[in-house]
Design a protein around this motif. Structure first.
Motif, short mmCIF file in Angstrom:
data_model
loop_
_atom_site.label_atom_id
_atom_site.label_comp_id
_atom_site.label_asym_id
_atom_site.label_seq_id
_atom_site.Cartn_x
_atom_site.Cartn_y
_atom_site.Cartn_z
N VAL A 7 -5.41 6.59 -1.10
CA VAL A 7 -4.33 5.62 -0.95
C VAL A 7 -4.39 5.13 0.48
CG1 VAL A 7 -1.84 5.24 -1.01
CG2 VAL A 7 -2.90 6.77 -2.67
N VAL A 9 -2.75 2.33 3.31
CA VAL A 9 -1.68 1.41 3.68
C VAL A 9 -2.22 0.52 4.80
CG1 VAL A 9 0.69 1.15 4.48
CG2 VAL A 9 0.05 3.14 3.11
N ARG A 43 -4.29 -2.66 -6.60
CA ARG A 43 -3.64 -3.29 -5.46
C ARG A 43 -2.14 -3.31 -5.74
NH1 ARG A 43 -8.41 -5.12 -6.64
NH2 ARG A 43 -9.91 -5.63 -5.03
N TRP A 44 -1.40 -2.44 -5.05
CA TRP A 44 0.03 -2.34 -5.29
C TRP A 44 0.79 -3.42 -4.54
CZ3 TRP A 44 0.51 3.64 -4.37
CH2 TRP A 44 -0.10 4.30 -5.45
N ARG A 46 2.39 -5.62 -1.25
CA ARG A 46 3.23 -5.36 -0.07
C ARG A 46 4.49 -4.62 -0.50
NH1 ARG A 46 4.01 -9.66 4.68
NH2 ARG A 46 5.35 -8.40 6.01
N ARG A 47 4.76 -3.49 0.16
CA ARG A 47 5.93 -2.67 -0.15
C ARG A 47 6.59 -2.20 1.14
NH1 ARG A 47 5.16 0.74 -5.55
NH2 ARG A 47 4.14 -0.86 -6.77
N LEU A 49 8.03 0.36 3.75
CA LEU A 49 7.69 1.71 4.19
C LEU A 49 8.95 2.56 4.30
CD1 LEU A 49 5.23 0.77 7.07
CD2 LEU A 49 4.62 1.55 4.79
N TYR A 60 0.72 -3.02 3.03
CA TYR A 60 -0.02 -3.46 1.85
C TYR A 60 -0.75 -2.24 1.30
CZ TYR A 60 -2.87 -6.45 -1.12
OH TYR A 60 -3.48 -7.05 -2.20
N TYR A 61 -0.36 -1.79 0.10
CA TYR A 61 -0.88 -0.55 -0.49
C TYR A 61 -2.06 -0.82 -1.42
CZ TYR A 61 3.16 2.20 1.03
OH TYR A 61 4.10 2.85 1.78
N LEU A 63 -4.83 1.61 -3.97
CA LEU A 63 -5.26 2.90 -4.52
C LEU A 63 -6.69 2.75 -5.02
CD1 LEU A 63 -4.65 5.81 -5.65
CD2 LEU A 63 -4.07 4.65 -7.78
N HIS A 89 -3.65 6.50 5.68
CA HIS A 89 -4.51 6.71 4.51
C HIS A 89 -4.48 8.18 4.12
CE1 HIS A 89 -7.31 7.91 7.70
NE2 HIS A 89 -7.92 8.62 6.77
#
Length: 116
Positions: A7, A9, A43-44, A46-47, A49, A60-61, A63, A89
């Motif tokens: 993962v 970020v 691609r998850w 932008r989330r 934190l 920006y996450y 996996l 990471h």
């Protein structure tokens, strides 16, 4: 080969979506060049934190799920450490039966708890 997950970020200040894609492609190339087999890239997006990292409140996450030898994970970790756009990471080894243990496959009893 062993199954792994990474993962990553990334910083939210990259110029465009193409910049994110080029970084993800670079990580995929590190895995492929080491003889690894890429299983999935999620691609998850932008989330938010949980806490600020380097004055960023969003990230920006991405996996990555792959199979490789341990040496490939060391090289991937090295590349992630020296890349300025990476905030955080984590590379972990997945359980080898992870594909068989889907959350939907768990039977639930009458009281709502999983059956033994």
């Amino acid at each position: 080969m062993r199954p792994y997950e990474a993962v990553v970020v990334l910083t939210p200040t990259l110029e465009s979506e193409e910049a994110y894609e080029s970084l993800v492609a670079r990580l995929q190339k590190v895995i492929a060049d080491g003889g690894g087999l890429l299983r999935a890239v999620e691609r998850w997006g932008r989330r938010r934190l949980a806490y600020p990292i380097e004055r960023h409140h969003d990230g920006y996450y991405v996996l990555l799920q792959f199979d490789s030898e341990p040496a490939v994970t060391k090289e991937l970790d090295r590349v992630l450490r020296i890349t300025d756009a990476v905030l955080r990471h984590l590379v972990v080894r997945r359980h080898e039966d992870a594909e068989d243990q889907a959350p939907e496959a768990v039977a639930v009893g009458e009281e709502g708890s999983p059956e033994p």
